[in-house]
Design a protein around this motif. Structure first.
Motif, PDB file in Angstrom:
ATOM      1  N   ARG A  89       0.812  -1.216   0.000  1.00 33.26           N
ATOM      2  CA  ARG A  89       0.000   0.000   0.000  1.00 33.26           C
ATOM      3  C   ARG A  89       0.845   1.266   0.000  1.00 33.26           C
ATOM      4  NH1 ARG A  89      -3.154   2.283   5.174  1.00 33.26           N
ATOM      5  NH2 ARG A  89      -1.083   3.096   5.528  1.00 33.26           N
ATOM      6  N   ASP A  90       1.877   1.301   0.824  1.00 28.56           N
ATOM      7  CA  ASP A  90       2.670   2.516   0.969  1.00 28.56           C
ATOM      8  C   ASP A  90       3.615   2.736  -0.208  1.00 28.56           C
ATOM      9  OD1 ASP A  90       1.394   3.024   3.406  1.00 28.56           O
ATOM     10  OD2 ASP A  90       2.839   1.795   4.496  1.00 28.56           O
ATOM     11  N   GLU A  91       4.140   1.657  -0.755  1.00 28.74           N
ATOM     12  CA  GLU A  91       5.050   1.795  -1.899  1.00 28.74           C
ATOM     13  C   GLU A  91       4.296   2.174  -3.178  1.00 28.74           C
ATOM     14  OE1 GLU A  91       7.846  -1.140  -4.403  1.00 28.74           O
ATOM     15  OE2 GLU A  91       8.461  -0.827  -2.321  1.00 28.74           O
ATOM     16  N   HIS A  92       3.046   1.805  -3.252  1.00 27.41           N
ATOM     17  CA  HIS A  92       2.235   2.079  -4.440  1.00 27.41           C
ATOM     18  C   HIS A  92       1.116   3.058  -4.063  1.00 27.41           C
ATOM     19  CE1 HIS A  92       4.101  -1.006  -7.009  1.00 27.41           C
ATOM     20  NE2 HIS A  92       4.319  -1.611  -5.850  1.00 27.41           N
ATOM     21  N   ALA A  93       1.524   4.247  -3.647  1.00 32.13           N
ATOM     22  CA  ALA A  93       0.565   5.255  -3.191  1.00 32.13           C
ATOM     23  C   ALA A  93      -0.432   5.625  -4.290  1.00 32.13           C
ATOM     24  CB  ALA A  93       1.304   6.485  -2.691  1.00 32.13           C
ATOM     25  N   ASP A  94      -0.011   5.570  -5.546  1.00 36.66           N
ATOM     26  CA  ASP A  94      -0.933   5.886  -6.643  1.00 36.66           C
ATOM     27  C   ASP A  94      -2.052   4.857  -6.730  1.00 36.66           C
ATOM     28  OD1 ASP A  94       0.961   3.960  -7.455  1.00 36.66           O
ATOM     29  OD2 ASP A  94       0.995   4.671  -9.527  1.00 36.66           O
ATOM     30  N   ALA A  95      -1.725   3.593  -6.537  1.00 35.35           N
ATOM     31  CA  ALA A  95      -2.758   2.554  -6.528  1.00 35.35           C
ATOM     32  C   ALA A  95      -3.636   2.706  -5.295  1.00 35.35           C
ATOM     33  CB  ALA A  95      -2.125   1.166  -6.568  1.00 35.35           C
ATOM     34  N   GLN A  96      -3.038   3.022  -4.163  1.00 40.41           N
ATOM     35  CA  GLN A  96      -3.826   3.226  -2.951  1.00 40.41           C
ATOM     36  C   GLN A  96      -4.835   4.352  -3.148  1.00 40.41           C
ATOM     37  OE1 GLN A  96      -4.016   1.847   0.752  1.00 40.41           O
ATOM     38  NE2 GLN A  96      -5.762   2.625  -0.354  1.00 40.41           N
ATOM     39  N   ALA A  97      -4.396   5.438  -3.773  1.00 42.07           N
ATOM     40  CA  ALA A  97      -5.311   6.553  -4.019  1.00 42.07           C
ATOM     41  C   ALA A  97      -6.459   6.130  -4.932  1.00 42.07           C
ATOM     42  CB  ALA A  97      -4.550   7.734  -4.618  1.00 42.07           C
ATOM     43  N   ALA A  98      -6.168   5.311  -5.914  1.00 36.31           N
ATOM     44  CA  ALA A  98      -7.202   4.849  -6.849  1.00 36.31           C
ATOM     45  C   ALA A  98      -8.155   3.844  -6.203  1.00 36.31           C
ATOM     46  CB  ALA A  98      -6.552   4.225  -8.084  1.00 36.31           C
ATOM     47  N   LEU A  99      -7.712   3.199  -5.133  1.00 35.32           N
ATOM     48  CA  LEU A  99      -8.506   2.142  -4.501  1.00 35.32           C
ATOM     49  C   LEU A  99      -9.020   2.518  -3.117  1.00 35.32           C
ATOM     50  CD1 LEU A  99      -6.308  -0.898  -5.601  1.00 35.32           C
ATOM     51  CD2 LEU A  99      -8.547  -0.216  -6.509  1.00 35.32           C
ATOM     52  N   GLN A 100      -9.055   3.798  -2.822  1.00 30.56           N
ATOM     53  CA  GLN A 100      -9.570   4.215  -1.516  1.00 30.56           C
ATOM     54  C   GLN A 100     -11.000   3.733  -1.319  1.00 30.56           C
ATOM     55  OE1 GLN A 100      -9.149   8.482  -1.228  1.00 30.56           O
ATOM     56  NE2 GLN A 100      -7.157   8.265  -0.230  1.00 30.56           N
ATOM     57  N   ILE A 101     -11.334   3.499  -0.079  1.00 28.05           N
ATOM     58  CA  ILE A 101     -12.684   3.097   0.289  1.00 28.05           C
ATOM     59  C   ILE A 101     -13.212   4.131   1.265  1.00 28.05           C
ATOM     60  CG2 ILE A 101     -14.076   1.364   1.482  1.00 28.05           C
ATOM     61  CD1 ILE A 101     -12.103  -0.740   0.398  1.00 28.05           C
ATOM     62  N   ASN A 102     -14.332   4.703   0.938  1.00 27.89           N
ATOM     63  CA  ASN A 102     -14.949   5.723   1.775  1.00 27.89           C
ATOM     64  C   ASN A 102     -13.964   6.854   2.093  1.00 27.89           C
ATOM     65  OD1 ASN A 102     -17.067   6.879   3.218  1.00 27.89           O
ATOM     66  ND2 ASN A 102     -16.478   5.870   5.119  1.00 27.89           N
ATOM     67  N   GLY A 103     -13.149   7.205   1.114  1.00 25.69           N
ATOM     68  CA  GLY A 103     -12.200   8.301   1.259  1.00 25.69           C
ATOM     69  C   GLY A 103     -10.975   7.973   2.088  1.00 25.69           C
TER      70      GLY A 103
END
Length: 185
Positions: A89-103
């Protein structure tokens, strides 16, 4: 963002767990040892005929991840048509941003892809059975411990709910006109 590129860059579980500490890895191993598919669940998994690529956005430190992700490993052990890859999650912050749940930045999040990289579905971060148990407890706990007991009825329900998602994806893939034409079935 093309999340399939993240799948292609993803890691098998053993490599992914290098992001964690020895204590984290021990928690994952203990949870994996307690994650068992029933006979009927194994039979269902064996029926999956379409390759399903599963990207798991996770954290090696995360209790929810250590208790749920071994389910995917069990499925992949039974059926090589299910290919699982992890990204941190932390290394791929761009993917994390795209996959946020409820903000929020939540893990694990699973993204299911067809054999040729089309996104089929997303699901995460906890299943309904786990949320029901947490709401019932109202402990205020921010992240579950990740300790799994083989006879825990909630964990058994979590396993079934993830299998339901995988079965749903398989049905979508089996009925896809594009893939039926490609495979002649």
């Amino acid at each position: 963002m093309n999340l399939f590129t993240k799948f292609e860059a993803g890691l098998p579980l053993a490599q992914f767990l290098k992001y964690g500490t020895d204590a984290h890895r021990a928690r994952w191993q203990a949870a994996a040892a307690q994650t068992v598919l029933t006979g009927p669940q194994q039979e269902l998994v064996r029926t999956f005929t379409r390759r399903t690529n599963v990207l798991l956005l996770a954290g090696a430190w995360c209790g929810d991840c250590s208790s749920q992700c071994p389910i995917f490993e069990r499925v992949a052990e039974i059926n090589p048509n299910v290919v699982v890859r992890y990204i941190d999650r932390d290394e791929h912050a761009d993917a994390q941003a795209a996959l946020q749940i409820n903000g929020g930045n939540r893990v694990p999040v699973a993204v299911f892809f067809s054999e040729d990289g089309h996104e089929v579905a997303r699901y995460g971060e906890r299943t309904l059975a786990r949320y029901r148990a947490l709401v019932a407890q109202l402990t205020g706990e921010g992240c579950a411990t990740g300790f799994v007991k083989g006879d825990d009825p909630v964990q058994k329900a979590v396993v079934q709910e993830w299998l339901d998602q995988l079965e749903r994806v398989q049905c979508i893939l089996r009925l896809s006109p594009r893939l039926r034409a490609k495979h002649g079935d």
